[in-house]
Design a protein around this motif. Structure first.
Motif, PDB file in Angstrom:
ATOM      1  N   LYS A 375       0.831  -1.202   0.000  1.00  0.00           N
ATOM      2  CA  LYS A 375       0.000   0.000   0.000  1.00  0.00           C
ATOM      3  C   LYS A 375       0.870   1.259   0.000  1.00  0.00           C
ATOM      4  CE  LYS A 375      -3.909   2.099   2.474  1.00  0.00           C
ATOM      5  NZ  LYS A 375      -4.808   2.107   1.309  1.00  0.00           N
ATOM      6  N   THR A 376       1.993   1.200   0.708  1.00  0.00           N
ATOM      7  CA  THR A 376       2.894   2.359   0.802  1.00  0.00           C
ATOM      8  C   THR A 376       4.023   2.308  -0.214  1.00  0.00           C
ATOM      9  OG1 THR A 376       4.199   1.176   2.482  1.00  0.00           O
ATOM     10  CG2 THR A 376       2.431   2.651   3.257  1.00  0.00           C
ATOM     11  N   SER A 377       4.071   1.230  -1.016  1.00  0.00           N
ATOM     12  CA  SER A 377       5.116   1.033  -2.037  1.00  0.00           C
ATOM     13  C   SER A 377       6.505   0.828  -1.448  1.00  0.00           C
ATOM     14  CB  SER A 377       5.164   2.215  -3.011  1.00  0.00           C
ATOM     15  OG  SER A 377       3.941   2.379  -3.672  1.00  0.00           O
ATOM     16  N   VAL A 466       2.166   7.653  -4.141  1.00  0.00           N
ATOM     17  CA  VAL A 466       2.684   6.900  -2.992  1.00  0.00           C
ATOM     18  C   VAL A 466       1.997   7.359  -1.693  1.00  0.00           C
ATOM     19  CG1 VAL A 466       4.714   6.481  -1.567  1.00  0.00           C
ATOM     20  CG2 VAL A 466       4.895   6.375  -4.067  1.00  0.00           C
ATOM     21  N   PHE A 467       1.867   8.679  -1.545  1.00  0.00           N
ATOM     22  CA  PHE A 467       1.257   9.200  -0.308  1.00  0.00           C
ATOM     23  C   PHE A 467      -0.239   8.894  -0.230  1.00  0.00           C
ATOM     24  CE2 PHE A 467       5.088  11.897  -0.145  1.00  0.00           C
ATOM     25  CZ  PHE A 467       5.433  11.693   1.195  1.00  0.00           C
ATOM     26  N   GLY A 469      -1.371   6.139  -1.027  1.00  0.00           N
ATOM     27  CA  GLY A 469      -1.447   4.731  -0.626  1.00  0.00           C
ATOM     28  C   GLY A 469      -2.022   3.847  -1.699  1.00  0.00           C
TER      29      GLY A 469
END
Length: 472
Positions: A375-377, A466-467, A469
């Motif tokens: 989810k956060t890479s 990325v932020f 999610g």
């Protein structure tokens, strides 16, 4: 213009360039805001050595890039691009003595100003020269007489372009066609001034002044005739120009080069090795190394978290297909159970992607920590090592597994013609919600439109993705 005049003009051109490149150092030295550093640099012998080296490298690279060839039919932007490439190469050679020898450790900024001044002088000189020559040619001076071989649509298009561009300084002498045709078999409203056929070429050359011959015949049908024309031009010393659009290809670009002494037409669709690709590689190395150092505590923390919550290795290694089909080992943080590949067959019926790709939103093989990493890479961080190794880039098509590539149709394989990336168009434009065929088309479009600016835009869009999610 006679060949002897062209040679002498090219020499004068090179001399002016050398003077401008040399003077750029003096201009920056005179106007540099840090007078003490500027004087210190000037009084050092290394300064003068770098100044002379810059001139020598510039002249050499400029000749290799054919900067001194006739460019009257070429857009000014391409000439500016070649000037910038030559200046960058010359300045790169100067960086060694200027950066690593005392007192030049503080002189890097000075060199940047020199590079800007150098490009400004060279481009301004060419702009003024081009405008002056175009003015002269548009008033009937300094023109070249051209003979066009062929009386077809391509020849008509070329003739109209020449007639609509008087500043090029080209004057159409007339047309000649293949034997037995004489221009009468072509249904066009253009009035061809037919001087004869190929059999009359020698006689025409004895009566008329010919500077250039444009060959616009179809090469498949008239290979023998075109060879005769080129041999004639070689014998009498007349410039010959032949169109390189020999094949009906939609996407391919072409360049003329020499391979082992043999002239070849190079057809390509993916970006060729260029200054932009070299900068892309430097960016990859710098950003990947800087990011790895910056996130080292995160990498250690994630490694401990994976090891503490799930049996098995910290990293997941998998064979992927890279540039032009090269196999490499891709690194990721392990986000699934150890026997994930064995369980994949049981889950094929729940695949949420069409095409030869497996994607499942609530994949039961993913561990709780792995779900957070995806989810956060954060699971992608080890791929920075792949970037440093040269197997991947920061931006590019995602690297597929070999079994997916085996199911590709021929057109899908073109996405392998560029180095794969950690992020790309697919990742920032919807990812799993995008159908497979559209995904492949997006990658092909990325390759067709590639530029450094496009990479920077994708990187900029990756950060908010990325932020949010949504993962990569």
């Amino acid at each position: 213009m006679l060949k002897e005049q062209k040679v002498w003009l090219a020499r004068i051109f090179r001399l002016i360039d050398a003077i401008l490149v040399f003077v750029s150092f003096l201009i920056v030295h005179h106007f540099y805001y840090d007078r003490s550093l500027a004087q210190q640099l000037y009084e050092s012998g290394t300064f003068h050595q770098a100044q002379i080296l810059n001139v020598i490298i510039w002249v050499y690279v400029a000749r290799r890039l054919r900067i001194y060839n006739s460019r009257r039919m070429e857009a000014f932007i391409f000439e500016m691009w070649d000037v910038g490439r030559a200046s960058a190469a010359a300045m790169a050679a100067v960086l060694v003595p200027m950066t690593f020898f005392s007192p030049f450790s503080a002189g890097f900024e000075f060199l940047i100003y020199v590079w800007i001044a150098q490009n400004g002088l060279l481009i301004t000189f060419r702009f003024v020269l081009r405008k002056s020559l175009r003015y002269i040619r548009s008033h009937g001076y300094n023109f070249r007489r051209v003979l066009i071989v062929g009386c077809n649509d391509r020849a008509e298009k070329l003739a109209r372009q020449i007639e609509n561009s008087p500043w090029l300084g080209l004057q159409i002498l007339g047309f000649i066609d293949a034997p037995g045709r004489n221009g009468h078999s072509h249904s066009t409203d253009y009035s061809f001034n037919v001087l004869g056929t190929l059999d009359d070429l020698e006689a025409i050359s004895r009566k008329q002044v010919i500077d250039e011959i444009f060959v616009m015949l179809p090469i498949k049908s008239f290979y023998g005739e075109i060879e005769r024309i080129l041999q004639f031009c070689e014998t009498v010393g007349v410039e010959a120009k032949i169109s390189t659009d020999l094949f009906n290809l939609n996407r391919s670009k072409s360049t003329i080069s020499r391979e082992f002494g043999v002239p070849v037409i190079d057809l390509y669709t993916s970006p060729k090795m260029s200054v932009q690709l070299m900068i892309k590689r430097v960016m990859d190395l710098f950003i990947a190394l800087f990011t790895l150092i910056l996130v080292l505590p995160v990498i250690l923390a994630v490694s401990l978290l994976i090891k503490a919550t799930s049996p098995g290795p910290v990293f997941f290694k998998q064979k992927r297909v890279g540039y032009n089909g090269r196999l490499f080992t891709l690194w990721k943080f392990r986000t699934m159970v150890v026997n994930a590949d064995a369980l994949k067959e049981e889950l094929q019926c729940k695949n949420e992607m069409d095409g030869p790709v497996f994607k499942m939103k609530n994949d039961p093989r993913v561990t709780p920590v792995g779900r957070f990493l995806r989810k956060t890479s954060l699971d992608e961080l080890p791929q920075l090592w792949n970037v440093l190794q040269g197997d991947m880039s920061l931006v590019g098509p995602r690297p597929p597994v070999p079994c997916e590539v085996e199911q590709y149709i021929l057109g899908d394989r073109r996405r392998l013609s560029m180095k794969p990336g950690i992020t790309g168009v697919w990742q920032v434009c919807g990812r799993n919600s995008i159908p497979f065929d559209q995904w492949m088309e997006m990658d092909r479009q990325y390759i067709d439109d590639w530029s450094l600016w496009l990479d920077l835009k994708i990187l900029a869009k990756t950060v908010p993705a990325v932020f949010r999610g949504t993962g990569l």
